[in-house]
Design a protein around this motif. Structure first.
Motif: not given
Lengths: 272, 207
Positions: A31, A33-35, A200, A204, A208, A215, A217, A221
């Motif tokens: 899956r 991750a959005p980042e 990581i 954040d 943000a 980013l 990690g 990642g």
């Protein structure tokens, strides 16, 4: 259980679990991750031919985690025909960074000096970041191999951070923070980070607040990024071993707590 | 004078660096560039010499005393041989210096770093206890994050990745921000105290 024995059993168990996991081929989708997707999309949006600074801000100790991250990012850069300009804020990152760029460039038939360049190490990272903001040729009159950077086609038109699309910091510690605090805050250069999993959450707040554009990690990642670019690598291979070690640590926590509760109950009964 | 002179130098250079940092004037930029590129590099070179001499002297003294003799000799051989290899064969790919770095230093450092996993496993078994409510909350947050980051947990339990991301985006980020603001304010006050001469511990003892 005897303390020394329990420690030895914990060590042996982890060794066996990780070794077995490394022997099993790891396949299947992860899956994303959005980042990680954000970083992929940021690099994907850069016009071909643009110069991007890739800063190898790590030591050799983090290589198993850093290497898949760096390779995935460099592959994406070369695939998109970007011009990575390698630098290093830590001495140990210099040799590693140059070797990684060299290896990836070979995969895409890129020529040193034309399609990428490596400027090498400058001591005192804060001074190096600030100085590059004033003048990159004054900070690095020669590249890592001793060639004057005016003679490198990859460096044509690159005088300050205004002439690059951003900085991609590959770090195992707090070095990316300095890029944000001095590079982004003082000169407004966009900063993206690829860092070890342990670091990581430190970044954040910067992500943000928009002080970092992207980013990603850790080995996870790297595996996610490898999936996005469609090229497998060390991230996907190591993910199963990492997942197994996570589950092993969880099992240790549960067993440790159960033993502790049992011992406490026994103690309570004895005192009554 | 031994204490006053360093204080004056620090205050003057600190003030200059502070002013040129915020100035866009070409002279200020030139001064900034000279200090950052030339002066800082020279200072770094001297600190390196001091470090090497200190390391060599300390190890030689320990060897004379017979304390960990073998390991200290290996350290000194490494200290001497790497610059020699770099001077003889250069530092480009394929050189003996790079070979030593790739095949000795990098694996050794990665090995030492990898040992952390064993210490984490041991600490998880023997030290990570839900002794109080805050410890239990920490344990729960760690469990959710670890499971979500593992391939097994994140893929099989649908709500796990979202929960882990919520922990990271809210409680963890709030704590991080508080720490960062604290560090920022602390650095600012310490810098001011050094610049105006209130903080003098960096000068060492009176003697």
């Amino acid at each position: 259980m005897n303390s020394a024995l329990s420690r030895r059993l914990a060590f042996a168990g982890l060794f066996i679990a990780v070794t077995v996991a490394m022997l099993i081929p790891s396949e299947g989708d992860v899956r994303v991750a959005p980042e990680t997707r954000q970083l992929y999309e940021w690099i994907d949006s850069i016009p071909p031919g643009s110069q991007v600074i890739v800063s190898f801000d790590h030591e050799a100790s983090a290589l198993p985690e850093i290497r898949p991250l760096a390779l995935a990012l460099l592959r994406h850069c070369f695939e998109r025909d970007l011009v990575p300009i390698g630098v290093s804020l830590l001495a140990e990152g210099t040799g590693i960074g140059f070797a990684l760029m060299d290896q990836t460039a070979d995969e895409y038939d890129k020529t040193y000096g034309e399609d990428y360049a490596f400027l090498g190490f400058k001591p005192q990272f804060i001074a190096a970041i600030l100085s590059m903001g004033e003048s990159i040729p004054a900070t690095y009159p020669e590249d890592y191999l001793g060639t004057p950077i005016d003679s490198l086609p990859a460096m044509v038109g690159v005088t300050t951070y205004d002439d690059v699309v951003g900085v991609l910091s590959i770090a195992d510690g707090s070095m990316t923070t300095h890029w944000v605090e001095y590079g982004e805050a003082r000169f407004g250069v966009p900063i993206a980070g690829a860092v070890t999993a342990a670091m990581i959450t430190s970044y954040d707040p910067y992500l943000a607040s928009g002080q970092m554009v992207a980013l990603m990690g850790g080995l996870r990642g790297a595996a996610e990024y490898e999936q996005l670019i469609g090229i497998g690598g060390g991230g996907s291979r190591g993910l199963l071993a990492q997942s197994v070690s996570h589950l092993y640590v969880l099992a240790m926590i549960i067993i440790g707590n159960l033993l502790w509760w049992r011992a406490r109950r026994r103690k309570g009964k004895e005192s009554v | 004078m031994r204490r006053k002179l360093p204080q004056i130098i620090v205050a003057a250079v600190g003030l200059i660096m502070f002013l040129v940092y915020f100035s866009g004037h070409p002279t200020a930029q030139r001064v900034n560039q000279t200090i950052l590129v030339d002066y800082w590099q020279i200072i770094f070179a001297f600190t390196l010499i001091v470090g090497v001499i200190g390391f060599a002297r300390s190890n030689l003294q320990q060897i004379q005393r017979g304390d960990g003799r073998f390991f200290r000799i290996v350290s000194l051989v490494g200290l001497v041989s790497m610059p020699i290899l770099a001077l003889i064969g250069g530092i480009n790919a394929g050189s003996p210096f790079v070979w030593m770095f790739d095949h000795v230093q990098a694996p050794m450092q990665a090995t030492v770093f990898a040992l952390l996993a064993f210490f984490v496993a041991s600490a998880a078994l023997r030290g990570f206890r839900a002794r109080s409510v805050p410890a239990a909350i920490l344990l729960l947050a760690a469990t959710i994050t670890l499971l979500a980051r593992s391939d097994v947990g994140g893929a099989t339990i649908a709500w796990l990745p979202e929960t882990a991301e919520w922990i990271r985006a809210h409680p963890s980020m709030a704590a991080r921000r508080a720490i960062l603001i604290g560090i920022g304010l602390g650095s600012l006050t310490t810098s001011l105290r050094i610049l105006i001469g209130i903080e003098r511990t960096w000068l060492g003892s009176e003697r």
